[in-house]
Design a protein around this motif. Structure first.
Motif, PDB file in Angstrom:
ATOM      1  N   GLY A  92      58.132  -1.881  -3.326  1.00 33.10           N
ATOM      2  CA  GLY A  92      58.022  -3.252  -2.814  1.00 33.10           C
ATOM      3  C   GLY A  92      58.126  -3.261  -1.288  1.00 33.10           C
ATOM      4  O   GLY A  92      57.389  -3.985  -0.617  1.00 33.10           O
ATOM      5  N   ILE A  93      59.002  -2.421  -0.743  1.00 30.50           N
ATOM      6  CA  ILE A  93      59.185  -2.410   0.721  1.00 30.50           C
ATOM      7  C   ILE A  93      57.960  -1.770   1.400  1.00 30.50           C
ATOM      8  O   ILE A  93      57.422  -2.296   2.375  1.00 30.50           O
ATOM      9  N   THR A  94      57.510  -0.639   0.867  1.00 33.32           N
ATOM     10  CA  THR A  94      56.370   0.037   1.521  1.00 33.32           C
ATOM     11  C   THR A  94      55.088  -0.796   1.380  1.00 33.32           C
ATOM     12  O   THR A  94      54.276  -0.857   2.309  1.00 33.32           O
ATOM     13  N   THR A  95      54.943  -1.455   0.240  1.00 32.95           N
ATOM     14  CA  THR A  95      53.760  -2.312   0.073  1.00 32.95           C
ATOM     15  C   THR A  95      53.842  -3.497   1.030  1.00 32.95           C
ATOM     16  O   THR A  95      52.835  -3.910   1.622  1.00 32.95           O
ATOM     17  N   TYR A  96      55.049  -4.015   1.196  1.00 33.23           N
ATOM     18  CA  TYR A  96      55.234  -5.110   2.161  1.00 33.23           C
ATOM     19  C   TYR A  96      54.789  -4.662   3.571  1.00 33.23           C
ATOM     20  O   TYR A  96      54.139  -5.410   4.300  1.00 33.23           O
ATOM     21  N   MET A  97      55.155  -3.410   3.925  1.00 39.94           N
ATOM     22  CA  MET A  97      54.768  -2.900   5.250  1.00 39.94           C
ATOM     23  C   MET A  97      53.245  -2.936   5.417  1.00 39.94           C
ATOM     24  O   MET A  97      52.720  -3.283   6.472  1.00 39.94           O
ATOM     25  N   GLU A  98      52.541  -2.580   4.351  1.00 41.64           N
ATOM     26  CA  GLU A  98      51.075  -2.583   4.430  1.00 41.64           C
ATOM     27  C   GLU A  98      50.504  -3.996   4.452  1.00 41.64           C
ATOM     28  O   GLU A  98      49.420  -4.223   4.969  1.00 41.64           O
ATOM     29  N   LYS A  99      51.262  -4.933   3.873  1.00 45.35           N
ATOM     30  CA  LYS A  99      50.774  -6.322   3.857  1.00 45.35           C
ATOM     31  C   LYS A  99      51.161  -7.082   5.114  1.00 45.35           C
ATOM     32  O   LYS A  99      50.640  -8.173   5.363  1.00 45.35           O
ATOM     33  N   MET A 100      52.108  -6.564   5.874  1.00 46.27           N
ATOM     34  CA  MET A 100      52.495  -7.233   7.123  1.00 46.27           C
ATOM     35  C   MET A 100      51.273  -7.335   8.029  1.00 46.27           C
ATOM     36  O   MET A 100      50.424  -6.446   8.034  1.00 46.27           O
ATOM     37  N   ARG A 101      51.185  -8.425   8.805  1.00 46.27           N
ATOM     38  CA  ARG A 101      50.004  -8.607   9.654  1.00 46.27           C
ATOM     39  C   ARG A 101      50.151  -7.843  10.979  1.00 46.27           C
ATOM     40  O   ARG A 101      49.182  -7.697  11.707  1.00 46.27           O
ATOM     41  N   LYS A 102      51.350  -7.389  11.269  1.00 39.99           N
ATOM     42  CA  LYS A 102      51.564  -6.741  12.577  1.00 39.99           C
ATOM     43  C   LYS A 102      51.477  -5.220  12.444  1.00 39.99           C
ATOM     44  O   LYS A 102      51.909  -4.675  11.431  1.00 39.99           O
ATOM     45  N   PRO A 103      50.935  -4.551  13.460  1.00 36.17           N
ATOM     46  CA  PRO A 103      50.838  -3.094  13.365  1.00 36.17           C
ATOM     47  C   PRO A 103      52.217  -2.417  13.415  1.00 36.17           C
ATOM     48  O   PRO A 103      53.092  -2.839  14.180  1.00 36.17           O
ATOM     49  N   ILE A 104      52.373  -1.382  12.603  1.00 35.74           N
ATOM     50  CA  ILE A 104      53.635  -0.626  12.574  1.00 35.74           C
ATOM     51  C   ILE A 104      53.316   0.824  12.962  1.00 35.74           C
ATOM     52  O   ILE A 104      52.421   1.452  12.386  1.00 35.74           O
TER      53      ILE A 104
END
Ligand code: CO8
Length: 264
Positions: A92-104
């Motif tokens: 859930g956390i890693t998928t959230y990172m991919e769904k975030m609109r900001k670059p990481i």
């Protein structure tokens, strides 16, 4: 302006539109336990919700490691059912990172193993120090990656090399990681900060809303078949054209000037 938020297991610093998240358990090479992962999830949500933040950098505290993986001591205490639930929670956390609109951006300063590599792979960019070491060593503990490693490594480097890394548990150095396109760039350790700053500067000069659309198109599209993915790209293209920034970018080109973007 610098703004620091207090978490117990990470450092969270906001400075000039960038949120820096540092995994902060250097005594255990920033091993990921539930407490740290909870802080990390909260910090990511914080950064996504904060309108001043335009990019996120994730790194590890200390000289030695980005992250040496899941906390093995904590792992040993888990029942199979708990382990499976924990793995889903982490997905859930890693998928959230991919769904975030900001670059990481993962700033990889040393060992990047197991769960550490799994989190780095959920980032949009991986910039590594020459000293960085990568691997999925779970097989050496007779377990498997549970933070997305079997899937994201395969998607990033292909089945041949992923199978080898997953089944042998052998580590690779930064040059090899670059050759496999597991990382974007490898630089001397003392140039790591400036290299990441350069990348951030480039990203900050772009339209924030359009960067978000690209991230979404790539991360969603890759899981679709080509026909669906192209259809999705066409929808994203329309969304991009509908932004104020796109009007500005197109006009700025014709007026021979640099676009001034508002992220709208
Ligand atoms: N968990 C807990 N403690 C750790 C971990 C870890 N993963 N890695 C290192 N440490 C601790 C060591 O126990 C040691 O503690 P102490 O000083 O109290 O003895 C300290 O960190 C320093 O480590 P070393 O003395 O071992 O340092 P070395 O330089 O000799 O070796 C290595 C560095 C090669 C990185 C070595 O520490 C190592 O092999 N670590 C384990 C790597 C590993 O196997 N990682 C995979 C873990 S399993 C996993 O990630 C599954 C993912 C499942 C999903 C979860 C996603 C979050």
């Amino acid at each position: 302006m610098t703004d620091e938020k207090k978490y117990e297991n990470i450092l969270y610093e906001k400075k000039e539109k960038v949120a820096a998240i540092t995994l902060n358990r250097p005594e255990s090479l920033n091993a990921l336990n539930t407490a740290l992962l909870t802080d990390l999830r909260d910090a990511l949500e914080d950064a996504e919700a904060d309108v001043e933040v335009r990019a996120i950098v994730m790194t590890g505290a200390g000289e030695k490691a980005f992250c040496a993986g899941a906390d093995i001591e904590e792992l040993l205490e888990k029942s199979p059912v708990e382990a499976s639930e924990w793995s889903r929670w982490i997905h859930g956390i890693t998928t959230y990172m991919e769904k975030m609109r900001k670059p990481i951006i993962a700033k990889i300063n040393g060992f990047c193993l197991g769960g550490g590599l799994e989190f780095a792979m959920a980032c949009d960019f991986r910039i590594a120090s020459e000293k960085a070491i990568f691997g999925q060593p779970e097989i050496n503990l007779a377990i498997i990656p549970g933070g997305g490693g079997t899937q994201r490594l395969t998607r990033l480097v292909g089945r041949t090399k992923a199978m080898e890394m997953l089944m042998t548990g052998e580590r690779i150095d930064a040059e090899e990681a670059f050759r496999l396109t597991l990382v974007n760039k490898v630089v001397p350790a003392d140039k790591l900060d400036s290299e990441v700053d350069e990348l951030i500067k480039k990203l900050l000069s772009k339209s924030a809303v359009t960067l978000g659309i690209i991230k979404d198109a790539v991360n969603r599209g890759i899981e679709m078949d080509l026909e669906q993915a192209l259809q999705y790209e066409a929808e994203c293209f329309g969304s991009a054209l509908a932004t104020e920034d796109a009007r500005e970018g197109l006009k700025a080109f014709l007026e021979r000037r640099k676009g001034e973007y508002k992220g709208l």
